[in-house]
Design an enzyme around this catalytic site. Structure first.
Site, short mmCIF file in Angstrom:
data_model
loop_
_atom_site.label_atom_id
_atom_site.label_comp_id
_atom_site.label_asym_id
_atom_site.label_seq_id
_atom_site.Cartn_x
_atom_site.Cartn_y
_atom_site.Cartn_z
N ARG A 232 0.87 -1.18 0.00
CA ARG A 232 0.00 0.00 0.00
C ARG A 232 0.90 1.22 0.00
O ARG A 232 1.99 1.20 0.57
CB ARG A 232 -0.91 0.01 1.24
N ASP A 256 3.52 0.39 -7.64
CA ASP A 256 2.16 0.10 -8.12
C ASP A 256 1.13 0.80 -7.24
O ASP A 256 -0.05 0.84 -7.58
CB ASP A 256 1.91 -1.41 -8.14
N GLU A 261 -4.22 7.96 -4.11
CA GLU A 261 -4.60 7.38 -5.40
C GLU A 261 -5.96 7.92 -5.82
O GLU A 261 -6.87 7.96 -4.99
CB GLU A 261 -4.65 5.85 -5.28
N HIS A 280 -1.95 0.95 -9.68
CA HIS A 280 -2.54 -0.02 -8.75
C HIS A 280 -3.27 -1.14 -9.51
O HIS A 280 -4.48 -1.35 -9.32
CB HIS A 280 -3.49 0.66 -7.76
#
Lengths: 314, 314
Positions: A232, A256, A261, A280
């Protein structure tokens, strides 16, 4: 016949419907739609984005919530459990694909795929790009978080000739592919840093792991080190990461996941040559609906017969 | 003291000079420079690009030519051997790095890194790109060519859960990580195609292997298959490949080598979303000079003491 409400942005509902006659499947198109149907349903399937905390009130004892994700901080698991609602995630489904994504990020860094894609877009063939490539064999990888994904990465990395170490909250319960002397506790994480060429983050986000990769950690890594995050975003202090990249304290980052986000268009991470950002998608796979349906229907059989469910969180 | 002429576009000469006092190292800057010094030298180090066939006349019995590459079709090995000149390549040096590059290409395809890099350049975070990603676990990989690189890829691929098969000219002399029933001869290659999800080419270019991947082979692969080439461009009939991609007979291609290098700016391969092109850099690594120097100096010790050299071709 039991009813499942499914709210998801991939064709999971139709895939499941095609595979069973023993379940009524309601494909919800919106959260409002979920609210309409959830009271009469037994099962709810969604991802963290599809969840709203007010959904709890439509759920009752013996209902079951199946997350399509591994991450479940968005779900009020304790409250659900209190109400007698079973909660499961899709951990086992994601392990191998996230692990592959981690390798995609680390090879994108070492083989300078950002630069080669730029050349491809320009129809340019310049072997000079090879001067900045490196290879990983013989280098030290530290995997922070030896859950299913971390273990899956550690196992593959050994086949690549990485010298692999791992960090786990409780090393004594580890039973994977690494020898005992290679698994340390969170407290001893710092001791590994000066020899770490590649730090891979696969640890769940908790109060303990928030910003566990901070300025001190980044400064302790060799200047040639890279960081890959498929956990995360908030496991890394992102401002500290940008500063460390800028100051040359580390060489590269493959992310990622990020703290906010979607990553804001103004983030300095986007334009860094030494950073690869993917949105992600570590768990994404074209055949996710089929794979998820298989996992869900296995669990559904268990649920029908009162057996303990796979990937149960409590 | 013996003299080595080194003609190469990386700092091999200085790296070797730093590591030995027992060898005079001449760093040639051009082919003309090579011609000036080669007659008085004992050893010549270069890559295929650095070779000219007229160099043969400057070489005499007991001289030694060390290629920095694995490929050696550019060198007149038979003629060199006839004159008593030893010829060695750098096969063992390249195995792991080329193998890593092959994985970089296959993950660039499966994780759609071309599309994610385009997003990164545009500061765009769109998880929708994940809908076209896939993962390799459980898929069938066929490695054509089980030399050092092919074997190195096959071994790693098994750790990723690939179902790996291999093709080798003489299966009976194979002794690697695949079981006997998974290694077939060139003649039986076609039998593997309908079940192959990923065809990886690692076979040397010979008259027999030129265009061994032709329109028939591409048509026999499933439509979902991908091809990765880290061997030589002419192992594939490139026109047939472009046609197969265009017609949807296969899904994707990852190419570190092409038939005409540099790839002409007008090639249709550049703009294909389903194709990743890297400019023949599979063997490149920042630490190549150091790794090569180590390999060369080991061989130099053997040469001085009259022992057989490593990676000797004859």
């Amino acid at each position: 016949m039991p009813t499942a409400v499914i709210y998801h942005d991939t064709p999971i509902a139709s895939t499941i419907r095609d595979r069973t006659d023993d379940l009524t499947v309601v494909a919800a198109e919106s959260k409002a739609d979920v609210r309409t149907h959830l009271g009469d349903a037994d099962i709810f399937v969604t991802n963290p984005k599809g969840w709203s905390d007010d959904f709890v009130k439509y759920l009752s004892e013996d209902d079951w919530v199946q997350a399509t994700s591994i991450g479940y901080t968005a779900f009020p698991v304790a409250e659900l459990n209190e109400r007698g609602v079973t909660f499961t995630n899709a951990a086992t489904l994601h392990d191998s694909v996230v692990s592959e994504h981690a390798f995609a990020l680390m090879f994108a860094l070492s083989r300078r795929l950002g630069a080669t894609f730029d050349q491809q877009r320009e129809h340019e063939w310049d072997r000079g790009v090879g001067a900045d490539m490196w290879h990983w064999e013989g280098r030290r990888m530290t995997v922070f978080g030896l859950g299913n994904i971390g273990e899956s990465i550690a196992r593959r990395a050994q086949a690549f000739g990485f010298d692999v170490y791992g960090v786990k909250r409780t090393p004594s319960i580890y039973s994977g592919s690494l020898t005992e002397d290679r698994v340390v506790s969170n407290e001893d994480f710092h001791d590994l840093l000066p020899e770490t060429d590649l730090l891979v983050l696969t640890v769940p986000l908790t109060d303990e792991t928030r910003h566990i990769v901070n300025a001190d950690v980044l400064a302790a890594l060799p200047e040639s080190a890279a960081v890959v995050n498929v956990a995360r975003g908030s496991v890394i202090d992102q401002n500290a990461l940008v500063a460390a990249l800028k100051d040359g304290e580390i060489t590269a980052a493959g992310l990622d996941v990020v703290e906010e986000e979607p990553l804001p268009p103004t983030s300095p991470l986007w334009d860094r040559e030494d950073t690869v950002v993917t949105p992600h998608v570590g768990g994404r796979s074209k055949d996710f609906p089929v794979r998820f349906s298989r996992l869900f229907l296995d669990n559904y059989d268990r649920w029908l017969s009162g057996k303990p469910l796979a990937n149960c969180i409590n």
